[in-house]
Design a protein around this motif. Structure first.
Motif, PDB file in Angstrom:
ATOM      1  N   GLU A   1     -90.841  43.500   3.444  1.00  0.00           N
ATOM      2  CA  GLU A   1     -89.746  42.917   4.230  1.00  0.00           C
ATOM      3  C   GLU A   1     -88.491  42.687   3.393  1.00  0.00           C
ATOM      4  OE1 GLU A   1     -92.556  39.379   3.299  1.00  0.00           O
ATOM      5  OE2 GLU A   1     -92.725  41.513   3.794  1.00  0.00           O
ATOM      6  N   GLY A   2     -88.599  42.859   2.071  1.00  0.00           N
ATOM      7  CA  GLY A   2     -87.445  42.655   1.204  1.00  0.00           C
ATOM      8  C   GLY A   2     -86.311  43.617   1.510  1.00  0.00           C
ATOM      9  N   GLU A   3     -86.644  44.909   1.656  1.00  0.00           N
ATOM     10  CA  GLU A   3     -85.617  45.910   1.985  1.00  0.00           C
ATOM     11  C   GLU A   3     -84.981  45.613   3.336  1.00  0.00           C
ATOM     12  OE1 GLU A   3     -84.240  48.090   0.253  1.00  0.00           O
ATOM     13  OE2 GLU A   3     -85.580  48.586  -1.393  1.00  0.00           O
ATOM     14  N   ARG A   4     -85.811  45.172   4.283  1.00  0.00           N
ATOM     15  CA  ARG A   4     -85.298  44.820   5.603  1.00  0.00           C
ATOM     16  C   ARG A   4     -84.338  43.637   5.512  1.00  0.00           C
ATOM     17  NH1 ARG A   4     -89.302  41.526   9.030  1.00  0.00           N
ATOM     18  NH2 ARG A   4     -88.415  39.977   7.587  1.00  0.00           N
ATOM     19  N   ASN A   5     -84.754  42.596   4.779  1.00  0.00           N
ATOM     20  CA  ASN A   5     -83.928  41.392   4.672  1.00  0.00           C
ATOM     21  C   ASN A   5     -82.597  41.680   3.989  1.00  0.00           C
ATOM     22  OD1 ASN A   5     -86.068  40.138   5.875  1.00  0.00           O
ATOM     23  ND2 ASN A   5     -86.715  38.966   4.089  1.00  0.00           N
ATOM     24  N   ARG A   6     -82.634  42.523   2.950  1.00  0.00           N
ATOM     25  CA  ARG A   6     -81.380  42.883   2.273  1.00  0.00           C
ATOM     26  C   ARG A   6     -80.455  43.636   3.235  1.00  0.00           C
ATOM     27  NH1 ARG A   6     -81.334  46.409  -3.219  1.00  0.00           N
ATOM     28  NH2 ARG A   6     -82.385  47.905  -1.849  1.00  0.00           N
ATOM     29  N   ALA A   7     -81.020  44.583   3.972  1.00  0.00           N
ATOM     30  CA  ALA A   7     -80.213  45.345   4.931  1.00  0.00           C
ATOM     31  C   ALA A   7     -79.630  44.431   6.011  1.00  0.00           C
ATOM     32  CB  ALA A   7     -81.056  46.444   5.562  1.00  0.00           C
ATOM     33  N   MET A   8     -80.416  43.450   6.450  1.00  0.00           N
ATOM     34  CA  MET A   8     -79.942  42.530   7.495  1.00  0.00           C
ATOM     35  C   MET A   8     -78.802  41.658   6.996  1.00  0.00           C
ATOM     36  SD  MET A   8     -83.228  41.330   9.776  1.00  0.00           S
ATOM     37  CE  MET A   8     -83.884  40.251   8.506  1.00  0.00           C
ATOM     38  N   LEU A   9     -78.944  41.078   5.816  1.00  0.00           N
ATOM     39  CA  LEU A   9     -77.885  40.202   5.302  1.00  0.00           C
ATOM     40  C   LEU A   9     -76.621  40.990   4.981  1.00  0.00           C
ATOM     41  CD1 LEU A   9     -79.563  37.454   3.100  1.00  0.00           C
ATOM     42  CD2 LEU A   9     -79.345  37.641   5.563  1.00  0.00           C
ATOM     43  N   GLU A  10     -76.806  42.199   4.463  1.00  0.00           N
ATOM     44  CA  GLU A  10     -75.639  43.054   4.215  1.00  0.00           C
ATOM     45  C   GLU A  10     -74.910  43.361   5.521  1.00  0.00           C
ATOM     46  OE1 GLU A  10     -74.147  44.136   1.593  1.00  0.00           O
ATOM     47  OE2 GLU A  10     -75.553  43.882  -0.072  1.00  0.00           O
ATOM     48  N   THR A  11     -75.660  43.505   6.619  1.00  0.00           N
ATOM     49  CA  THR A  11     -75.059  43.813   7.914  1.00  0.00           C
ATOM     50  C   THR A  11     -74.394  42.578   8.519  1.00  0.00           C
ATOM     51  OG1 THR A  11     -76.762  45.497   8.260  1.00  0.00           O
ATOM     52  CG2 THR A  11     -75.488  44.831  10.192  1.00  0.00           C
ATOM     53  N   LEU A  12     -75.037  41.408   8.376  1.00  0.00           N
ATOM     54  CA  LEU A  12     -74.417  40.166   8.854  1.00  0.00           C
ATOM     55  C   LEU A  12     -73.062  39.957   8.199  1.00  0.00           C
ATOM     56  CD1 LEU A  12     -77.335  37.542   8.930  1.00  0.00           C
ATOM     57  CD2 LEU A  12     -75.994  38.306  10.888  1.00  0.00           C
ATOM     58  N   TYR A  13     -73.020  40.169   6.872  1.00  0.00           N
ATOM     59  CA  TYR A  13     -71.779  39.948   6.133  1.00  0.00           C
ATOM     60  C   TYR A  13     -70.843  41.148   6.238  1.00  0.00           C
ATOM     61  CZ  TYR A  13     -68.563  39.394   2.196  1.00  0.00           C
ATOM     62  OH  TYR A  13     -67.429  39.301   1.433  1.00  0.00           O
ATOM     63  N   GLY A  14     -71.400  42.353   6.134  1.00  0.00           N
ATOM     64  CA  GLY A  14     -70.570  43.552   6.109  1.00  0.00           C
ATOM     65  C   GLY A  14     -69.902  43.862   7.431  1.00  0.00           C
ATOM     66  N   CYS A  15     -70.503  43.417   8.546  1.00  0.00           N
ATOM     67  CA  CYS A  15     -69.954  43.726   9.871  1.00  0.00           C
ATOM     68  C   CYS A  15     -69.585  42.478  10.664  1.00  0.00           C
ATOM     69  CB  CYS A  15     -70.957  44.560  10.672  1.00  0.00           C
ATOM     70  SG  CYS A  15     -71.356  46.134   9.894  1.00  0.00           S
ATOM     71  N   GLY A  16     -69.884  41.285  10.125  1.00  0.00           N
ATOM     72  CA  GLY A  16     -69.512  40.039  10.794  1.00  0.00           C
ATOM     73  C   GLY A  16     -70.231  39.819  12.110  1.00  0.00           C
ATOM     74  N   LEU A  17     -71.517  40.164  12.166  1.00  0.00           N
ATOM     75  CA  LEU A  17     -72.253  40.076  13.428  1.00  0.00           C
ATOM     76  C   LEU A  17     -72.757  38.671  13.718  1.00  0.00           C
ATOM     77  CD1 LEU A  17     -74.482  43.291  13.474  1.00  0.00           C
ATOM     78  CD2 LEU A  17     -72.062  43.024  14.019  1.00  0.00           C
ATOM     79  N   ARG A  18     -72.912  38.371  15.002  1.00  0.00           N
ATOM     80  CA  ARG A  18     -73.671  37.197  15.432  1.00  0.00           C
ATOM     81  C   ARG A  18     -75.144  37.524  15.243  1.00  0.00           C
ATOM     82  NH1 ARG A  18     -69.935  38.217  19.758  1.00  0.00           N
ATOM     83  NH2 ARG A  18     -68.360  36.575  19.978  1.00  0.00           N
ATOM     84  N   VAL A  19     -75.976  36.488  15.106  1.00  0.00           N
ATOM     85  CA  VAL A  19     -77.401  36.735  14.893  1.00  0.00           C
ATOM     86  C   VAL A  19     -78.010  37.453  16.093  1.00  0.00           C
ATOM     87  CG1 VAL A  19     -78.156  34.464  15.751  1.00  0.00           C
ATOM     88  CG2 VAL A  19     -79.579  35.703  14.124  1.00  0.00           C
ATOM     89  N   SER A  20     -77.558  37.131  17.305  1.00  0.00           N
ATOM     90  CA  SER A  20     -78.087  37.798  18.498  1.00  0.00           C
ATOM     91  C   SER A  20     -77.721  39.278  18.498  1.00  0.00           C
ATOM     92  CB  SER A  20     -77.548  37.125  19.766  1.00  0.00           C
ATOM     93  OG  SER A  20     -76.136  37.131  19.771  1.00  0.00           O
ATOM     94  N   GLU A  21     -76.556  39.612  17.955  1.00  0.00           N
ATOM     95  CA  GLU A  21     -76.130  41.009  17.875  1.00  0.00           C
ATOM     96  C   GLU A  21     -76.949  41.772  16.839  1.00  0.00           C
ATOM     97  OE1 GLU A  21     -71.451  40.033  19.060  1.00  0.00           O
ATOM     98  OE2 GLU A  21     -72.017  40.368  16.962  1.00  0.00           O
ATOM     99  N   LEU A  22     -77.306  41.079  15.763  1.00  0.00           N
ATOM    100  CA  LEU A  22     -78.104  41.714  14.706  1.00  0.00           C
ATOM    101  C   LEU A  22     -79.489  42.098  15.214  1.00  0.00           C
ATOM    102  CD1 LEU A  22     -78.191  42.254  11.499  1.00  0.00           C
ATOM    103  CD2 LEU A  22     -79.595  40.185  11.472  1.00  0.00           C
TER     104      LEU A  22
END
Length: 298
Positions: free
Chosen positions: A131-152
């Protein structure tokens, strides 16, 4: 007209006419039901069509004794919307909430993280676990694209347009927008997709969902909050953070580096520019730089 019928009609309106998400919709209905509960406690059998300002003022006064000013203001806003709907549909001639003022609130500035703090949080992810690779990709997307958690958690593989450097995001009210995505962010999503996700047993109906839990299903909002909170504790971060903190940081860092507020509004999916303008209060030095750069008498 009885309260339950009015609430049912209002729910139908919020869902179909305004296209509100389930979470927002339930908050609106909860505000009205608070009023209904109050009337039941007083044994007041008044219909939504006949209720007058006096009883509503009494309700708001009592409400102020048990909830914060911010919660009180939100409930007043919710009731105002409900009675506006009844007036619009001509169930009643007026909105009895119209002249009831909300408590004055100071504008709450969003918490933000520095670029260094974001880097520290992401580096603290244990990549030895699947799940580490998944978590890194998710946080990079939250910050890199400015998403809401529901959008993620709703992001789909079919929403990824990496050749064009965009992703398609489904926001509030099922409104869609295209958001730019950087090469670094793309790299981490692809690492997760092709090194981890391909080996998962994906449950039926979740084949197109990008970020999956161990059971091959879409992640919950609560799980994203937990991941972020645990990383904050692990790194000793002395800030109260949530997934939304990454979204605030995305907007703030863009603004501080000279991005146009309208462009930030589009990327965040804000319906009104006034919602985006809160970031102008985070770092006022941006205003000075704009004046110095663009005013003819600088």
């Amino acid at each position: 007209m009885k309260w339950e019928q009015a609430i049912a009609d209002y729910k139908h309106y919020l869902k179909l006419e305004r296209g509100l998400s389930e979470n927002t919709l339930m908050n609106y209905l909860r505000d009205v039901r608070k009023l209904v509960s109050y009337l039941e406690e007083l044994d007041q059998k008044i219909s939504p069509v006949k209720i007058e300002q006096e009883i509503l003022l009494q309700f708001v006064y009592e409400l102020g004794k048990s909830v914060s000013p911010r919660s009180q203001a939100r409930i007043i806003s919710g009731l105002n919307s409900f009675f506006n709907y009844l007036a619009f549909e001509q169930y009643r001639e007026d909105n009895p909430m119209e002249l009831i003022e909300s408590p004055k609130l100071g504008r709450k500035l969003p918490d933000t993280l520095s670029v260094e703090e974001i880097d520290t949080l992401i580096k603290a992810i244990d990549l030895s676990k699947a799940e580490g690779e998944r978590n890194r990709a998710m946080l990079e997307t939250l910050y890199g694209c400015g998403l809401r958690v529901s959008e993620l958690i709703q992001l789909r593989i079919s929403d990824l347009f990496f050749e064009e450097d965009f992703i398609k995001v489904t926001g509030k009210g099922d409104k869609q927008r295209f958001v730019p995505i950087g090469k670094v962010n793309q790299k981490y999503i692809n690492l997760y997709r092709y090194q981890v996700r391909v080996h998962q047993n994906i449950q039926k109906g979740n084949e197109d969902i990008l970020f999956l839990n161990r059971r091959g299903k879409a992640l919950s909002r609560a799980m994203i909050f937990t991941i972020v909170k645990q990383l904050g504790v692990k790194t000793g971060l002395r800030k109260t953070i949530s997934p939304h903190t990454f979204r605030h940081s995305f907007a703030t860092h863009l603004l501080e580096n000279g991005a146009d507020l309208r462009a930030i509004q589009q990327m965040l999916g804000h319906e009104s520019i006034t919602t985006t303008e809160i970031y102008m209060h985070v770092d006022r030095t941006h205003l000075s730089r704009v004046m110095e750069q663009f005013h003819p008498r600088k």
